[in-house]
Design a protein around this motif. Sequence first.
Motif, PDB file in Angstrom:
ATOM      1  N   LYS A   3       0.833  -1.202   0.000  1.00 12.68           N
ATOM      2  CA  LYS A   3       0.000   0.000   0.000  1.00 12.68           C
ATOM      3  C   LYS A   3       0.861   1.242   0.000  1.00 12.68           C
ATOM      4  N   LYS A   4       0.468   2.221  -0.791  1.00 13.82           N
ATOM      5  CA  LYS A   4       1.247   3.444  -0.900  1.00 13.82           C
ATOM      6  C   LYS A   4       0.400   4.623  -0.477  1.00 13.82           C
ATOM      7  N   SER A   5       1.071   5.733  -0.167  1.00 12.38           N
ATOM      8  CA  SER A   5       0.368   6.957   0.133  1.00 12.38           C
ATOM      9  C   SER A   5      -0.101   7.573  -1.168  1.00 12.38           C
ATOM     10  N   VAL A  11       4.190   3.652   2.501  1.00 12.27           N
ATOM     11  CA  VAL A  11       3.660   4.163   3.755  1.00 12.27           C
ATOM     12  C   VAL A  11       4.680   4.081   4.892  1.00 12.27           C
ATOM     13  N   SER A  14       6.500   7.239   5.100  1.00 12.94           N
ATOM     14  CA  SER A  14       5.762   8.356   5.684  1.00 12.94           C
ATOM     15  C   SER A  14       5.823   8.306   7.205  1.00 12.94           C
ATOM     16  N   LYS A 145      -3.410  10.919   8.430  1.00 11.72           N
ATOM     17  CA  LYS A 145      -2.968  10.911   7.033  1.00 11.72           C
ATOM     18  C   LYS A 145      -2.323  12.236   6.661  1.00 11.72           C
ATOM     19  N   ARG A 148       1.106  12.581   8.330  1.00 15.49           N
ATOM     20  CA  ARG A 148       2.128  11.796   7.646  1.00 15.49           C
ATOM     21  C   ARG A 148       2.548  12.447   6.328  1.00 15.49           C
ATOM     22  N   GLU A 149       1.577  12.932   5.564  1.00 18.29           N
ATOM     23  CA  GLU A 149       1.910  13.524   4.268  1.00 18.29           C
ATOM     24  C   GLU A 149       2.692  14.823   4.454  1.00 18.29           C
ATOM     25  N   VAL A 217      -1.293   3.189   9.675  1.00 16.31           N
ATOM     26  CA  VAL A 217      -1.121   2.850   8.257  1.00 16.31           C
ATOM     27  C   VAL A 217      -0.247   1.613   8.068  1.00 16.31           C
TER      28      VAL A 217
END
Length: 366
Positions: A3-5, A11, A14, A145, A148-149, A217
Amino acid sequence: MEKKSSFSIPVFFSVAFVWFTTHFGGGFASGRQAAEFFVSHGWYSIFTPVIAMGIDAVIFYYAWDFSVVNDTYDYRSWTDEFYYPYQKLFSNLYEIIFVLTMGVATAVAFATGGSTIKSAIGTPYLANTIAIAAIIFLLTIFGAKLVREFATYIGIAIIIGVIIVYGANAVVSFPKIINVISAQTADTNICSALWSMLLYASFQALAVGAYVAVADVLKTRDDALKAAWAGFAINGILLTLASVTVLAYYPGILEIPVPTIYVVNNGVGGVLAENIISILIVLGVISTGVNFVFGGVKRIVSWWPNDNTGHSHSIVASLIFVLITWSIARFGLIPLVAKGYSFLGYLGIPMLILPVIYKLIKRRFN
C-alpha cells in the motif's frame, strides 16, 4: 502489492518521516544538540550519533510492531498494553512524561520559530508565534494521514537543505576534522561520550507517543521493520553529518549559541546558507510541534465518549494543546520547565529502553 500513500511513497517511509521531522527541530537545525550531546566529547561524535539512532530504531520498531499486533494507535492504549499488569502506575507516569515532553518541545518550537522569523524578515515575535500556532493547529485537526503527508513533504525538503548546508561544509572542512581527530585531547573519554549518547537516545525515545499515533497505516510487522530501518537511515546519517560538520570547529564552537551559523560563516555558504538554515529551523519547529500535538490529540480523542463527533473533538483537543504550549512560550515558562529535560532523559532508560530490550530478549527465547 504494498500500500502506498497518495503521492506514491511507501507508507513506511511516511511513518519514518514523522520520526525524522519530530527529531529535527530548532536544536537539530542550529547544531546546538549535536554540539551539546556529541561534539562536546570530541572525535567520538563520529560514531555516537548513529549508535543513538540505532537504539531509537530498536525502540520504535518494537513500538510500531506492538501497535500493529495489539491495534493500539494512541499512546495511552499502547502503554496500557505494554506495561500490563502494572499499567496503572507506569501508564500514568508515561502520560505525565509525554505531556511534559510535548509541552516543552512545542513551546520551544514556538519560541525558536518566532525568533528566527523575526531575525530573518523583521516581523514581530508575537505575530510570528501566533502564525506558527495557527499552522500547527490547522495541520493537526484533519487526522493522521495529513500529518504523515506533511511530514513526508517537509522531511524531503529538510533532507535536501541539510545535505546542501552540512554536506558542503563537511567536505570543505574535512582537513580540519582530520586535525581534530589527530589532536584529540585527554579531557574527553569514551564512557562520558557513551553516557551522553544514551541520554540523548533516551530522551528522543520518550516521543514514542507521537509515533504510535500515525502507525495505523502500518499493516504488518514487516511494515514496522521497514519503517524502523528507513527512520534509522535518515536520522542516523543526517545527525552524524551535522555532528561531523560541527566537529571541525571543536572545541571553540561549543560556546557558540548557533553552531551552524558559525560553520557557514567560516566555511561555505555565507548569506545564502544562513537563509537556508533559517528556513530549516522554521520547518523543523513547525513539524516538531505538529507531530507532538497530534500525539496528544489522538490521546484525548480516544478518551472522549464516541458520539460521532470525532472531528469536533480533534479541533477542541488541538486547540487546547496549541494554546497551552503557545502560552508556555509566550509567558517565559520554558526555562523553568526545560530544567526537567535531563531528568526526563534519565527516566527514559527505565521507562522505555530497558523494558523494550527485556521484551525483545523474552520474545527471542520464547
